[in-house]
Design an enzyme around this catalytic site. Structure first.
Site, PDB file in Angstrom:
ATOM      1  N   GLY A 637       0.839  -1.192   0.000  1.00  0.00           N
ATOM      2  CA  GLY A 637       0.000   0.000   0.000  1.00  0.00           C
ATOM      3  C   GLY A 637       0.871   1.237   0.000  1.00  0.00           C
ATOM      4  N   THR A 929       3.166  -0.244   7.160  1.00  0.00           N
ATOM      5  CA  THR A 929       4.005   0.864   6.702  1.00  0.00           C
ATOM      6  C   THR A 929       3.323   1.724   5.646  1.00  0.00           C
ATOM      7  OG1 THR A 929       5.043  -0.615   5.093  1.00  0.00           O
ATOM      8  CG2 THR A 929       6.144  -0.349   7.213  1.00  0.00           C
ATOM      9  N   CYS A 930       2.328   1.155   4.947  1.00  0.00           N
ATOM     10  CA  CYS A 930       1.666   1.941   3.913  1.00  0.00           C
ATOM     11  C   CYS A 930       0.868   3.091   4.509  1.00  0.00           C
ATOM     12  CB  CYS A 930       0.752   1.060   3.062  1.00  0.00           C
ATOM     13  SG  CYS A 930      -0.482   0.169   4.015  1.00  0.00           S
ATOM     14  N   VAL A 931       0.433   2.951   5.774  1.00  0.00           N
ATOM     15  CA  VAL A 931      -0.328   4.015   6.433  1.00  0.00           C
ATOM     16  C   VAL A 931       0.416   4.526   7.661  1.00  0.00           C
ATOM     17  CG1 VAL A 931      -2.584   3.318   5.581  1.00  0.00           C
ATOM     18  CG2 VAL A 931      -1.684   2.269   7.676  1.00  0.00           C
TER      19      VAL A 931
END
Length: 962
Positions: A637, A929-931
């Site tokens: 993401g 880690t995407c958010v």
């Protein structure tokens, strides 16, 4: 009574006014035509009579002319009266008879005249002499036959050579015509012109100096030009730039190489240069050697190599020293003369201006003299004591224009020469007392700051002579001193910030956004728009204040706070991303640029997947990581992309990887391209593998560009001399940058400058470098045939600069070019020009050696926790107890980036988050880690939380803990 027998007479009535014999034409028309015929007949008769009369008169006059000419040819001279009568009759012949004669008759007359005048029985008096010259000159202006012109020239030359001339209008203009027709008699004709010189028209005399007829020195001509010619301020005002250059060139030819320049020479040359406002270029000169921006508003005059070699005398030590002596003279006239000469020579021929600057640099205390001269002028006080950041027009309008012009010419000459000194000198000697001590440089910088901003905000050539040149060198010199301060740190950090000038970043961003969009769409093509750097132009409707502040951002970016420039940079990237989305509204549904990357072969797999993408690498990528256990679980993401980029950077820029693409500096372990690649290519070894290495370097440039594009900070430190080429259009590094590569080498080279000639010769140094490649020795020449050129006291400075150039520029050129090709395919070079090398490093990897915990805590979003929950308080206590490296690891664990956001955690999107992931105390903390989300179990025990956190961030388990 009617007669029906048919014999009755008919009465014909002419109702159409017609008569027999005239066809259908009316009687009146026929009468008119008959009258015209009679009149034409009379006119023909009259014309015939006139022609007959003219013929009779012509024949009579011809006979008379022949008799007059024959009488003149046969005229016997026995007394002065006879001689004077014969001369007067010749003047009459010139004015009334000879023009109508055939060439052989005219030649016969002129030949006799030349014979008698060559050895005259009596002298010709002054009044008669002027009449003779005027009559001969009259013929000269009317006749085209070359044989007659030859005789006329002989006559004029004989008279003027024998008797001289007091006044002679337009003779020279006719002689110039003769020169162009007859190249066999050129030398004699030029001799005659110089005998006449200023007795004729001033303009006509100087016109001869525009001819390409001079090829050798002439002492007589030199004497005339020096002693009999006194050009004034208007003498050369009507000439074209090309003609002025030719006059200057011919003057130098006539004067000759062996003559010493005297005051008269400087006065003559100064009167020409006062009107010269052009740039010279050799007819076969490479355009790449010319700074096109500096000559954009200047006429270019093309010259030959022969002209260049002659004009080179103006840049000789004798001429420059003589001009400098005039400059230092207390007499205002001498100083003004020098200011007509030296500044214009600096602008005239860019390849040679360095000679003037070099000669000025070796004059003891020259820069101090310039500084003190400038400081004494009232303009210096106005600029140095200005309460604003720039001086306004009303503050200058009351000053004497001539005094201001002299001041700015002095400033310009000083800036050009001092800029040269800063280039050739090293940091250890730049501010020596016999040059310009640091205390005075600091005051000079205050002056320069105000001057540069004034020249940006006030575009008025009436207040600033040679406005564009003055503006260009002022900004360039200020940049040089700014860069020198980056190394030497002799100014406080806030020195560069304006006093009152406010830069509305939001307004700048809106203008940049609008104009960048129009540039990309190709809609902004108005010729009347103003260049601002990021887009090509700003419309006139944009407020002048905003447009000038954009120019400050482009040309003097360090006047604007670093964080504000970072905002501009990120806005430009956001605009670029927005254009991609607007171009394809289904962008997010498109298949991304996918890749399968093994943790053991990250660099090779990444290169294979993406190196051919070029600018398309800006688009979203989707990476699947594989390790020894198979595919990692994480879903990309955005976090996996960041992990991918940081991993490729770590592997690609490792000096010890299989490709050895980069090296580390000796002292600071900063990264720069491996110079061995150039050396191997240069000797022609293993070309295929070296090309592969270069392709990898280009790909790593794309990777760095992608990191900047995606705002991914990376933990790699690049050498400043390498970064210089990113943000300054592949600029050449100087000797001062050598200290970043090898401080010990730099110091040792500086020691060489203190050695005697005998000591240098004992070292047996040559302009070459010995290099080992695969245990084989190779010699690289620093100059052509450098291995045979020994270093001594006369060339030691050149040796040091050539060595630094090889180390910092030549041996890195091809690798840097490939790297920048990759970088600039993602990030525009103009975007990076807003930053210096140290700021660019912060843009790449963040600027702090630790993380600001207060900023971090103030920009966190909680899920399932409150900011005063025990677990949250324990978390922050643990963070405060961590080492800086552990804190960086924690940030990387959550965001995939090991550095804090450059503009603080407030700029992180999404915000750094901490979410309660349950009460299972056996679980490790995990992250999305995407958010940017940390999933933190509610441990309720500080010791357990710390152990679990440290284990998780140090495991380096990739995305298996997601």
């Amino acid at each position: 009574m009617l007669n029906f027998s048919g014999s009755t007479k008919k009465r014909v009535v002419n109702l159409g006014n017609k008569k027999q014999g005239y066809g259908n034409k009316s009687f009146l028309e026929q009468s008119r035509l008959q009258r015209q015929e009679r009149e034409l007949s009379k006119l023909k008769e009259k014309s015939a009579v006139v022609i007959q009369n003219h013929i009779r008169k012509y024949l009579v006059l011809r006979q008379l002319s022949s008799e007059v000419i024959n009488n003149w040819l046969d005229f016997n001279i026995e007394s002065r009266e006879d001689w004077n009568s014969w001369i007067v009759k010749f003047i009459i012949l010139c004015k009334w008879y000879l023009l109508k004669q055939k060439s052989d008759v005219t030649n016969q007359v002129l030949q006799l005249f030349n014979e008698r005048v060559h050895d005259p029985p009596f002298e010709v008096n002054g009044e008669t002499l002027n009449g003779l010259i005027q009559s001969l000159n009259f013929l000269f202006s009317k006749i085209e036959d070359l044989s007659v012109l030859d005789e006329l020239f002989t006559a004029l030359n004989g008279l003027i050579s024998r008797y001289g001339v007091d006044h002679s209008d337009s003779v020279i203009s006719n002689l110039i015509k003769y020169v162009k027709l007859d190249d066999k008699n050129t030398d004699n004709t030029i001799d005659l012109i110089f005998k006449i010189n200023m007795h004729d028209s001033t303009n006509d005399f100087f016109n001869v100096l525009t001819l390409d007829v001079f090829d050798k020195p002439n002492k007589d001509y030199t004497s005339i030009l020096r002693n009999e010619i006194t050009p004034n301020d208007k003498t050369f005002s009507g000439y074209t730039q090309s003609s002025l250059i030719t006059i200057l060139y011919n003057y130098l030819i006539i004067q000759g190489d062996g003559d010493v320049f005297i005051q008269k020479d400087f006065e003559f040359i100064g009167s020409i240069l006062e009107h010269v406002h052009c740039t010279l270029r050799l007819n076969d000169e490479d355009d790449m050697d010319i700074d096109e921006e500096s000559i954009a508003n200047t006429e270019v005059v093309i010259i030959t190599e022969r002209m260049s070699n002659t004009l080179d005398r103006l840049y000789s030590s004798s001429f420059v020293q003589g001009a400098v002596n005039l400059l230092k003279n207390q007499d205002p006239k001498s100083r003004n003369l020098a200011l007509k000469i030296l500044p214009e020579l600096v602008n005239l021929y860019p390849p040679l201006k360095g000679k003037i600057c070099m000669l000025l640099s070796i004059i003891p205390n020259c820069y101090t003299w310039f500084y003190e001269t400038i400081q004494q002028h009232e303009l210096f006080d106005i600029f140095i004591n200005s309460k604003n950041d720039y001086v306004k027009v009303e503050d200058l309008e009351h000053l004497d224009k001539h005094s201001m012009e002299s001041f700015w010419q002095t400033v310009f000459l000083f800036e050009e020469s001092y800029s040269y000194w800063l280039i050739v000198s090293n940091d250890l000697e730049s501010f020596k007392d016999d040059k310009l001590p640091l205390s005075k440089v600091k005051i000079l910088l205050e002056f320069l700051k105000t001057v540069c901003l004034t020249l940006i905000f006030i575009n008025d050539s009436t207040l600033f002579p040679q406005f564009e040149n003055l503006k260009s060198i002022s900004i360039a010199l200020l940049k040089q001193l700014y860069i020198k301060n980056l190394r030497m740190k002799f100014l406080p950090r806030d020195f560069w910030f304006p006093k009152k000038l406010i830069f509305n970043v939001d307004l700048l961003l809106s203008l940049i956004a609008e104009e960048e969009e129009k540039r990309i769409q190709g809609l902004n093509e108005d010729e009347d728009e103003v260049d601002v750097g990021f887009s090509r132009r700003v419309k006139p409707s944009v407020p002048r204040d905003a447009a000038t502040k954009l120019e400050v951002l482009k040309k003097l970016p360090f006047f604007i706070a670093f964080k504000d420039r970072v905002k501009v940079f990120q806005t430009l990237i956001d605009l670029d991303k927005q254009r991609s989305t607007d171009f394809n509204p289904f962008f997010y549904d498109e298949p991304r640029l996918t890749a399968k990357v093994n943790r053991d072969t990250i660099l090779e797999d990444a290169y294979a997947a993406y190196h051919h993408q070029g600018a398309n690498f800006k688009n979203r990528i989707q990476v699947e990581f594989y390790n020894q256990y198979g595919r990692e679980i994480g879903i990309d993401g955005g976090g996996i992309t960041k992990e991918f980029l940081t991993c490729v950077v770590k592997e690609g820029f490792d000096p010890n990887n299989a490709y050895e693409l980069f090296k580390e500096t000796f002292t600071d372990n900063q990264i720069y391209p491996n110079d061995k690649i150039y050396e191997i290519i240069h000797v022609g070894m293993d070309q295929e593998f070296q090309q592969q290495r270069l392709d990898y370097i280009r790909f790593l440039g794309m990777i760095i560009g992608k990191c900047l594009y995606e705002n991914v900070l990376i933990d790699v430190s690049f050498a400043p001399f390498f970064l210089n080429k990113w943000c300054n259009d592949n600029m050449k590094n100087s000797i001062n940058d050598l200290s970043y590569l090898d401080r010990e080498l730099f110091v040792n080279l500086m020691k060489l400058t203190k050695m005697t000639n005998d000591e240098l010769e004992s070292l047996d140094l040559t302009f070459s470098i010995n290099i080992q490649i695969d245990s084989k020795a190779y010699v690289f020449d620093l100059l052509p045939n450098g291995s045979n050129l020994h270093v001594n006291s006369s060339n030691i400075l050149n040796y040091i600069h050539q060595l630094a150039n090889f180390k910092l520029n030549q041996s890195l050129r091809v690798q840097t070019r490939y790297f920048l090709e990759g970088l600039f395919s993602i990030i525009s070079s103009s975007w990076l020009s807003m930053f210096d090398c140290f700021e660019l490093q912060m843009l790449i990897s963040g600027g702090e050696s630790d993380i600001n915990i207060d900023d971090w805590k103030s920009n966190v979003e909680y899920g399932g926790y409150l900011d005063n929950d025990p677990s949250v308080r324990m978390f922050w206590e643990i963070v405060e107890e961590m080492t800086p490296q552990e804190r960086f690891k924690l940030v990387k664990f959550v965001t995939s980036v090991s550095r804090a956001p450059l503009l603080g955690f407030g700029s992180l999107h999404p915000k750094f988050g901490i979410r309660n992931s349950g009460n299972d105390t056996l679980r490790l903390p995990t992250a999305s880690t995407c958010v940017n989300l940390l999933k933190l179990p509610d441990y309720q025990d500080k010791k357990t939380m710390k152990e679990k956190l440290l284990y998780a961030i140090n495991t380096d388990a990739g995305f298996d803990l997601s």
